[in-house]
Design a protein around this motif. Structure first.
Motif, PDB file in Angstrom:
ATOM      1  N   GLN A   3     -45.731  -2.755  -5.748  1.00  0.00           N
ATOM      2  CA  GLN A   3     -45.152  -2.925  -4.422  1.00  0.00           C
ATOM      3  C   GLN A   3     -43.641  -3.106  -4.475  1.00  0.00           C
ATOM      4  O   GLN A   3     -42.949  -2.741  -3.534  1.00  0.00           O
ATOM      5  CB  GLN A   3     -45.810  -4.112  -3.723  1.00  0.00           C
ATOM      6  CG  GLN A   3     -47.278  -3.824  -3.455  1.00  0.00           C
ATOM      7  CD  GLN A   3     -47.918  -4.862  -2.586  1.00  0.00           C
ATOM      8  OE1 GLN A   3     -47.536  -6.031  -2.640  1.00  0.00           O
ATOM      9  NE2 GLN A   3     -48.904  -4.458  -1.812  1.00  0.00           N
ATOM     10  N   LEU A   4     -43.147  -3.639  -5.609  1.00  0.00           N
ATOM     11  CA  LEU A   4     -41.693  -3.771  -5.721  1.00  0.00           C
ATOM     12  C   LEU A   4     -41.067  -2.385  -5.857  1.00  0.00           C
ATOM     13  O   LEU A   4     -40.015  -2.103  -5.271  1.00  0.00           O
ATOM     14  CB  LEU A   4     -41.338  -4.659  -6.912  1.00  0.00           C
ATOM     15  CG  LEU A   4     -39.859  -5.023  -7.050  1.00  0.00           C
ATOM     16  CD1 LEU A   4     -39.317  -5.639  -5.784  1.00  0.00           C
ATOM     17  CD2 LEU A   4     -39.636  -5.957  -8.218  1.00  0.00           C
ATOM     18  N   GLU A  54     -42.309   0.280  -4.561  1.00  0.00           N
ATOM     19  CA  GLU A  54     -42.381   0.881  -3.228  1.00  0.00           C
ATOM     20  C   GLU A  54     -41.292   0.310  -2.324  1.00  0.00           C
ATOM     21  O   GLU A  54     -40.733   1.013  -1.487  1.00  0.00           O
ATOM     22  CB  GLU A  54     -43.761   0.654  -2.628  1.00  0.00           C
ATOM     23  CG  GLU A  54     -44.826   1.429  -3.360  1.00  0.00           C
ATOM     24  CD  GLU A  54     -46.225   1.190  -2.826  1.00  0.00           C
ATOM     25  OE1 GLU A  54     -47.112   1.936  -3.212  1.00  0.00           O
ATOM     26  OE2 GLU A  54     -46.425   0.256  -2.014  1.00  0.00           O
ATOM     27  N   THR A  55     -41.016  -0.967  -2.517  1.00  0.00           N
ATOM     28  CA  THR A  55     -39.943  -1.565  -1.736  1.00  0.00           C
ATOM     29  C   THR A  55     -38.628  -0.857  -2.017  1.00  0.00           C
ATOM     30  O   THR A  55     -37.878  -0.535  -1.102  1.00  0.00           O
ATOM     31  CB  THR A  55     -39.804  -3.063  -2.087  1.00  0.00           C
ATOM     32  OG1 THR A  55     -41.076  -3.671  -1.971  1.00  0.00           O
ATOM     33  CG2 THR A  55     -38.812  -3.753  -1.178  1.00  0.00           C
ATOM     34  N   VAL A  56     -38.360  -0.596  -3.304  1.00  0.00           N
ATOM     35  CA  VAL A  56     -37.123   0.090  -3.666  1.00  0.00           C
ATOM     36  C   VAL A  56     -37.080   1.459  -3.000  1.00  0.00           C
ATOM     37  O   VAL A  56     -36.044   1.868  -2.457  1.00  0.00           O
ATOM     38  CB  VAL A  56     -37.009   0.222  -5.198  1.00  0.00           C
ATOM     39  CG1 VAL A  56     -35.858   1.139  -5.573  1.00  0.00           C
ATOM     40  CG2 VAL A  56     -36.818  -1.137  -5.830  1.00  0.00           C
ATOM     41  N   THR A  57     -38.222   2.173  -3.019  1.00  0.00           N
ATOM     42  CA  THR A  57     -38.267   3.486  -2.379  1.00  0.00           C
ATOM     43  C   THR A  57     -37.941   3.374  -0.894  1.00  0.00           C
ATOM     44  O   THR A  57     -37.139   4.144  -0.354  1.00  0.00           O
ATOM     45  CB  THR A  57     -39.666   4.099  -2.547  1.00  0.00           C
ATOM     46  OG1 THR A  57     -40.010   4.052  -3.922  1.00  0.00           O
ATOM     47  CG2 THR A  57     -39.684   5.528  -2.075  1.00  0.00           C
ATOM     48  N   CYS A  58     -38.564   2.396  -0.226  1.00  0.00           N
ATOM     49  CA  CYS A  58     -38.335   2.270   1.211  1.00  0.00           C
ATOM     50  C   CYS A  58     -36.897   1.871   1.521  1.00  0.00           C
ATOM     51  O   CYS A  58     -36.330   2.282   2.522  1.00  0.00           O
ATOM     52  CB  CYS A  58     -39.284   1.232   1.806  1.00  0.00           C
ATOM     53  SG  CYS A  58     -40.951   1.851   1.968  1.00  0.00           S
ATOM     54  N   GLY A  80     -35.298   2.819  -9.334  1.00  0.00           N
ATOM     55  CA  GLY A  80     -36.554   2.084  -9.449  1.00  0.00           C
ATOM     56  C   GLY A  80     -36.825   1.706 -10.894  1.00  0.00           C
ATOM     57  O   GLY A  80     -37.209   0.572 -11.196  1.00  0.00           O
ATOM     58  N   ASP A  85     -34.176  -1.058 -11.953  1.00  0.00           N
ATOM     59  CA  ASP A  85     -34.212  -2.380 -11.328  1.00  0.00           C
ATOM     60  C   ASP A  85     -35.601  -3.015 -11.290  1.00  0.00           C
ATOM     61  O   ASP A  85     -35.716  -4.219 -11.124  1.00  0.00           O
ATOM     62  CB  ASP A  85     -33.667  -2.285  -9.898  1.00  0.00           C
ATOM     63  CG  ASP A  85     -32.204  -1.868  -9.888  1.00  0.00           C
ATOM     64  OD1 ASP A  85     -31.488  -2.291 -10.807  1.00  0.00           O
ATOM     65  OD2 ASP A  85     -31.806  -1.105  -9.000  1.00  0.00           O
ATOM     66  N   VAL A  86     -36.643  -2.203 -11.416  1.00  0.00           N
ATOM     67  CA  VAL A  86     -37.992  -2.776 -11.347  1.00  0.00           C
ATOM     68  C   VAL A  86     -38.699  -2.698 -12.690  1.00  0.00           C
ATOM     69  O   VAL A  86     -39.135  -3.700 -13.250  1.00  0.00           O
ATOM     70  CB  VAL A  86     -38.851  -2.046 -10.282  1.00  0.00           C
ATOM     71  CG1 VAL A  86     -40.223  -2.690 -10.207  1.00  0.00           C
ATOM     72  CG2 VAL A  86     -38.169  -2.083  -8.932  1.00  0.00           C
TER      73      VAL A  86
END
Lengths: 567, 332
Positions: free
Chosen positions: A461-462, A464-468, A476, A479-480
């Motif tokens: 989900q992190l 996906e957060t970066v994508t959004c 991504g 940083d993730v």
């Protein structure tokens, strides 16, 4: 504006799913990181393996058939050799699992003092080529052994028992690690519930501890069996007249240049390990971890009746392991073992067998294997996460098959595939790169599993957060994925490096007169009668691996340090 | 109209996860997708975000087709249940992440981050790391991070489910307050009916991949249109038209057809002691502000509510009555 529930349609033809909009950069990155490791597995693992199967069916007359198998099985001694191998590995596995469980229990569930001494002792066999155990045993109990000389006993260390003991020393640390991990997954609430129902400590052990550790015990047995049935180093040094498959295959291939016969014996070696592999996988499917979320691990306690016998086993083993390695180190400084024990550095002046050249080659090979391996495995797990469930499982299975292939078989497969004239694969033969690749695929599965458990900690989900938020794939990753995976990458890098430094069973086939590695030098020096020089060379390898281990510890401490508050 | 969804369908193999979903989200509107787990509400949110492919239908944002716009370029903000913060970045860096990706000048970025930290009451935590914050604080950071890029749409996937009751309550009001002030259209997924009733301008009640009903919280509660909605949001008694006539003679309305059921809220039934009556209280649960009664009427049992002052208890013989306009006829 409001739409109520529609009447259910008769099942319609399923519409084609519109694919997600993925930027070209992300798509090409993803495809590259999926296919490069897969093609690598195909070229450097599946292809050689297929070739060895094919070669085993090429008869002397050039036709396909089972002639080689008939020849091998009708060689009078071969059935005896197979039996020898099974007996030796069976005994070793039994010893390692029983002793390993006792030691793992001592380390994980008791509060015995100085447990760290045992942990350190268990590290020693991992630092050196497996045959160092045999070397040490011979220095102590061989015909000219320190103890044999002192007591006048003739201990007959060459043969089955010498092999079982040295292989047990080599496999034991791995067994302890696996069993200890399974004992770590415990839930004290299970024990509390049993106690409230009136179960005695013994009942709790039988009804909770053992069933929960069952899978770990089975995995440990599998690993012990696989690493010892094909181990070459100990068999060559201490096996004596006790012939096993590993030495037989070497004799067929290197001694008599009988590649097809070697291939047949290689296939025979595959059968028991693949069977063990299969049994373990079946068990893994049935295995449900006893620990649940929020489990409270069992706290170690003190119980003399249990701890004293366990302690005797644990400390006894530790002393033995330390004594053997210490003997090798000591012998490396001795003028003439065991007659003139005055200290000297002369053994380190190694000129035979290419001197220290092979040690440098080992360093190069190990660095290559670690760099290539870490990169490939990282790419594989990152892209595997995006695959559908079926495909992901297929990739997973392919990635862990190498653990079922003995090093000796892999090495032989490499010779058959790459020791060919002219063609492109032939260019690789005799290079450090090929040895590095062989080592990497030999230890592919363990590295892969470590990576998989590492990437599980990366929250999808992190990403996906970066994508959004508008970040691209590289952002991504940076940083993730990387911040969380860094300790895993360090661990896999040094795992591949250290294993490459000490492994012998696969590379023994890939060395050429111009290109040899450290572990082979130890073997050659010993076989040439320079036992103390072999000891000196092993000490050098151990020193390199120790330095690598220290660097790994430092690197891990650096990357997993929690950021501090700047108040 | 901001977001416009028409005839959206989603299959996982043979399984239809969403069917014929039509939904509009207006400017400044707070929409809750409400339903039990597995009803497709999270799938719908992920499709809107661009994180999940869909099988058929159209998605438009301010008249622009979204099917060719990747999640990365939609400019939406998203907040998950699991906080999902960068563990190696400070609170300020987490909040400023989207601005950094957009290469906003540092000065401007710092000012914006400062403003957002004030908005979610975290000014004094700027240099802390996520592991040093409580769950509620971490979720505030996640919300601020999503808001930092001035999202065209804010998507919240059960953002409060991992928090304990008190923090959840505070954050509900806080999120609603921030949303009103910034006027960002918002879609929130939740399975908690109370949360939806408190926060939403508009509730989208979903079941088994379909939208059952869309309406204001008040409409959803007092005018449910299907049995599912009446049952999922609040508690209802269900009576067939026949049964309704026999046990509730005072009822004024009639069933539109035999497929409808009367949904009757417990608080709409008044219960009074009546010695010699047939109905009898078989169970009384103390709920704090009210007592919930199970009343056995012979033909059926009903749930009713009463105040403690009435002192009703198990075994009491009682009479029940309802107002003529009580209850709603819902599709079975």
């Amino acid at each position: 504006m409001t739409v109520g529930p529609t009447q259910s349609h008769p099942p319609r033809r399923i519409a084609r799913t519109k694919p997600l909009v993925i930027p070209p950069l992300a798509r090409s990155l993803y495809l590259t990181s999926l296919w490069v490791p897969l093609i690598g597995l195909g070229l450097f693992f599946l292809y050689p393996l297929a070739l060895i199967v094919q070669r085993s069916f090429v008869q002397r007359d050039g036709n396909l058939g089972v002639g080689n198998y008939i020849d091998v099985l009708s060689m009078g001694h071969i059935l005896g050799v197979v039996r020898n191998s099974l007996v030796m590995s069976g005994l070793t596995t039994l010893i390692c699992v029983l002793l390993g469980f006792a030691i793992a229990y001592l380390l994980q569930r008791t509060r015995a003092r100085l447990r760290w001494v045992i942990s350190i002792a268990l590290l020693l066999p991992l630092l050196a080529p497996s045959l160092v155990q045999a070397l040490g045993l011979i220095f102590l109990f061989g015909r000219n052994g320190l103890i044999s000389q002192a007591t006048g006993w003739n201990l007959q260390i060459y043969g089955l028992w010498g092999l079982v003991i040295s292989n047990s020393m080599y496999a034991l640390p791995q067994a302890v690690m696996i069993i200890q991990a399974s004992l770590r997954q415990s839930d004290t609430r299970q024990y509390d519930a049993a106690m409230m129902l009136g179960a005695t400590p013994w009942r709790r052990f039988v009804d909770i501890t053992l069933p929960n550790a069952r899978f770990g015990l089975l995995s440990a047995a599998f690993v012990c069996f696989t690493v010892t049935i094909t181990d070459f180093g100990n068999a060559a040094v201490i096996g004596g007249n006790y012939r096993v498959l590993a030495t037989e295959i070497y004799a067929q291939v290197v001694g008599q240049m009988n590649f097809n016969m070697g291939a047949v014996i290689g296939i025979l070696l595959l059968i028991p390990t693949l069977m063990a592999f299969y049994i373990e996988k079946i068990a893994a499917q049935r295995h449900t971890s006893g620990a649940t979320e929020g489990a409270m691990p069992v706290a170690p306690d003190r119980r003399l009746l249990r701890d004293i016998p366990l302690g005797i086993l644990g400390y006894g083993t530790a002393v033995f392991l330390i004594a053997v390695v210490a003997t090798v180190v000591y012998a490396s400084f001795v003028t003439l073992w065991p007659y003139r024990l005055d200290l000297t550095l002369r053994n380190y002046n190694i000129t035979a067998q290419g001197g220290y050249g092979p040690l440098w080659i080992s360093l190069i090979v190990s660095t290559q294997a670690a760099v290539i391996g870490t990169l490939m495995l990282f790419m594989l797990v990152v892209s595997q996460r995006r695959l559908g469930r079926g495909m992901a499982k297929a990739v997973y299975l392919l990635a862990i098959v190498p653990v079922g292939v003995p090093g000796l078989v892999l090495g032989l497969a490499y010779v058959l595939s790459f020791n060919v004239a002219g063609a492109i694969p032939g260019m690789l033969y005799g290079t450090t790169l090929l040895i590095a690749l062989c080592n990497f695929y030999h230890y592919h599965s363990q590295g892969f599993l470590t990576m998989v458990s590492g990437i599980r900690a990366v929250p999808a989900q992190l990403e996906e957060t970066v994508t959004c938020i508008g970040g691209n794939t590289l952002q991504g990753l940076r940083d993730v994925v990387l911040p969380i995976m860094l300790p895993t990458l360090v661990a896999v890098f040094f795992f591949l490096f250290m294993r490459s430094m000490v492994t012998l069973s696969a590379v023994i086939f890939l060395i050429t007169p111009r290109l040899s590695v450290g572990a082979v030098s130890v073997l050659r020096l010993d076989q040439a009668g320079f036992a103390t020089q072999a000891a000196a060379f092993s000490v050098c390898i151990m020193a390199v691996v120790l330095v690598a281990l220290g660097m790994m510890k430092i690197a891990l401490a650096l990357v997993s340090r929690k950021p501090q508050v700047a108040q | 109209m901001q977001l416009k969804i028409r005839n959206l369908e989603k299959y996982y193999g043979q399984f239809q996860a969403l069917s014929d979903v039509d939904l509009d989200v207006g400017d400044e509107e707070f929409v809750c997708l409400l339903g039990p787990s597995g009803c497709g509400k999270t799938t719908l949110l992920r499709i809107i975000a661009g994180l999940e492919p869909y099988s058929a239908g159209t998605l438009e944002l301010a008249g622009k087709d979204l099917s060719t716009v990747g999640a990365q370029n939609r400019g939406f903000g998203i907040v998950f249940q699991s906080y999902s913060l960068f563990q190696h970045m400070t609170v300020a860096d987490n909040i400023g992440y989207g601005l950094r990706i957009r290469k906003t000048p540092p000065v401007e970025r710092a000012a914006k981050v400062q403003k957002l930290m004030e908005l979610v009451h975290l000014q004094s935590f700027a240099q802390r790391y996520p592991y040093q914050l409580s769950g509620g604080q971490q979720q505030r950071v996640a919300i601020a991070r999503a808001l930092a890029v001035d999202p065209a749409l804010l998507l919240l996937d059960e953002p409060l489910s991992a928090l304990d009751a008190r923090v959840r309550n505070d954050l509900r009001l806080e999120i609603r307050d921030v949303q009103r002030r910034l006027r960002i259209p918002t879609i929130m997924v939740t399975h908690d009916q109370e949360e939806a009733l408190i926060m939403a301008d508009k509730i989208v009640c979903m079941n088994a991949g379909k939208i059952e009903q869309i309406g204001t919280p008040k409409e959803i509660y007092s005018r449910p249109r299907t049995r599912f909605v009446a049952d999922f949001v609040g508690i209802s008694n269900f009576l067939t038209p026949q049964l309704a006539q026999t046990v509730l003679p005072d009822l004024g309305s009639h069933a539109p057809d035999a497929q409808h059921l009367l949904a009757l809220r417990p608080e709409d039934i008044s219960v009074s002691i009546s010695d010699g009556a047939q109905a009898c209280i078989t169970h009384a649960s103390f709920l704090g502000n009210v007592t919930r009664l199970t009343v056995d009427l012979g033909e059926t049992t009903l749930l009713a509510e009463s105040h403690h002052s009435q002192g009703l208890k198990t075994g009491d013989r009682v009479a029940i009555s309802v107002a003529p306009d009580a209850g709603v006829w819902v599709r079975a």
